[in-house]
Motif scaffolding. Sequence first.
Motif, PDB file in Angstrom:
ATOM      1  N   ARG A  99     -41.245  35.351 -32.300  1.00  0.00           N
ATOM      2  CA  ARG A  99     -41.697  34.289 -32.922  1.00  0.00           C
ATOM      3  C   ARG A  99     -43.087  33.818 -32.230  1.00  0.00           C
ATOM      4  O   ARG A  99     -43.899  33.197 -32.600  1.00  0.00           O
ATOM      5  N   GLN A 103     -46.438  33.006 -33.686  1.00  0.00           N
ATOM      6  CA  GLN A 103     -47.166  31.725 -33.389  1.00  0.00           C
ATOM      7  C   GLN A 103     -48.482  31.902 -32.679  1.00  0.00           C
ATOM      8  O   GLN A 103     -49.606  31.054 -32.717  1.00  0.00           O
ATOM      9  N   GLU A 249     -48.705  30.908 -43.779  1.00  0.00           N
ATOM     10  CA  GLU A 249     -48.256  29.757 -43.337  1.00  0.00           C
ATOM     11  C   GLU A 249     -46.927  29.147 -43.664  1.00  0.00           C
ATOM     12  O   GLU A 249     -46.587  29.627 -44.837  1.00  0.00           O
ATOM     13  N   ASP A 250     -46.078  28.466 -43.029  1.00  0.00           N
ATOM     14  CA  ASP A 250     -44.822  28.330 -43.681  1.00  0.00           C
ATOM     15  C   ASP A 250     -44.662  26.922 -44.668  1.00  0.00           C
ATOM     16  O   ASP A 250     -44.027  26.917 -45.484  1.00  0.00           O
ATOM     17  N   SER A 253     -48.316  27.016 -49.712  1.00  0.00           N
ATOM     18  CA  SER A 253     -48.300  28.373 -50.502  1.00  0.00           C
ATOM     19  C   SER A 253     -49.485  28.608 -51.498  1.00  0.00           C
ATOM     20  O   SER A 253     -50.160  27.545 -51.976  1.00  0.00           O
ATOM     21  N   PRO A 268     -43.196  30.590 -49.230  1.00  0.00           N
ATOM     22  CA  PRO A 268     -43.130  31.188 -47.986  1.00  0.00           C
ATOM     23  C   PRO A 268     -41.554  30.842 -47.726  1.00  0.00           C
ATOM     24  O   PRO A 268     -40.943  29.735 -47.996  1.00  0.00           O
ATOM     25  N   THR A 269     -40.996  31.969 -46.982  1.00  0.00           N
ATOM     26  CA  THR A 269     -39.855  31.755 -46.290  1.00  0.00           C
ATOM     27  C   THR A 269     -39.955  31.715 -45.009  1.00  0.00           C
ATOM     28  O   THR A 269     -40.726  32.661 -44.424  1.00  0.00           O
ATOM     29  N   HIS A 270     -39.407  30.699 -44.197  1.00  0.00           N
ATOM     30  CA  HIS A 270     -39.591  30.577 -42.801  1.00  0.00           C
ATOM     31  C   HIS A 270     -39.171  32.016 -41.805  1.00  0.00           C
ATOM     32  O   HIS A 270     -38.179  32.477 -42.294  1.00  0.00           O
ATOM     33  N   ASN A 271     -40.241  32.420 -40.987  1.00  0.00           N
ATOM     34  CA  ASN A 271     -40.321  33.583 -40.423  1.00  0.00           C
ATOM     35  C   ASN A 271     -40.193  34.796 -41.048  1.00  0.00           C
ATOM     36  O   ASN A 271     -39.916  35.900 -40.416  1.00  0.00           O
TER      37      ASN A 271
END
Length: 366
Positions: A99, A103, A249-250, A253, A268-271
């Motif tokens: 991560r 990031q 980006e989280d 969209s 977006p799905t986190h990570n």
Amino acid sequence: MDSNIKAFAEEEYIPTYAPSLPVPNVQEMVRRDPLQLPERYTRNHEEMQNSIDNYHLSFEIPLIDLSLLSKGDKAEPNKLDLACKDWGFFQVINHGAARNVLQGMKDATAEFFELPLEEKNKYSMPANDIQGYGHAYVVSEKQILDWSDALILIVYPSHYRQLTFWPEQPKRLKEAIEAHSTELRRIAVELLDSLSVIMGMDNDALLGLHQELVQVLRVNYYPPCCNPDKVLGFSPHSNSGTITILMQEDIISSLQVKHGGRWMPVKPTHNALVVNVGDAIEIWSNGRYKSFEHRAVTNENMARISYASFIIPHDDVEVEPFDHISDGGRSCTRMYKKVRFGDYLRQSIRRKMEGKAHTDFAKIET
């Protein structure tokens, strides 16, 4: 040829792809006048219609667990097969990319786009290629333009890099690109292994067709727009290569996939990383797997950055349907002819983006 001379020749060869006409910088235009919307960016109603804003529909885009694929799970390859058939898109979870690396890429590129325009223009695209900072696929003075700016770099193989277009500022950007691209390269290799298997081949079949992986990074900057219903951040298109791995980006969209004649958002799905099938896979699979059209929309309040890594074959690789697919036991007409990938890619880049019109270059006329 002497081995030392051959190695030197390979190091000296750096491909160019296609020219793109210079156009105004969108980020700077918005900075000077946020209410400006030039006619050259304005889309008609027909281009903007058929968009579905309901996020629940985006959940239909499959989630693929890369850790299960890599461990030989029996169910996950079937999910991947259906995703490539029905959507041409899927989101990868448990991919193992650190991560802090992902990031770090976001932070460094955001800092680059906030630099003064004169600093970013030091890395402007040359007249004969699309590496560097600027705009690609601009082939006419009259075409409608996308509401975005981009930084495009060839990352792998390393001897393809044109370092004059790699920004010196911020200082951490080069390191961030290297770390990010290395992680995505690993993920790409794992995905190519799995795609080979579900296409009925040995797991190293697709990787073998890529020799050294060619990996191109495109970072897209989408400024906010005072009237987002009249512009597109990225015109409808399919990707010419093998697969594309996208980091979004989280919280914002903008990616939309055309499915069933309507544009559906990819929430977006986190990570997670978004992966889509490219034209090369569609040709190799004789249309079994689809390179779906997709586009990017904008919003009124926030800038957005996306990070696309394109995995493509070398120029000299010949792409055509695999015999065991196109001449299999079921009735199957060969849909595509043999094409040299470098020729296919360049004819695609030399034209404006018009959905999948560029794929006619490889189709067999019926």
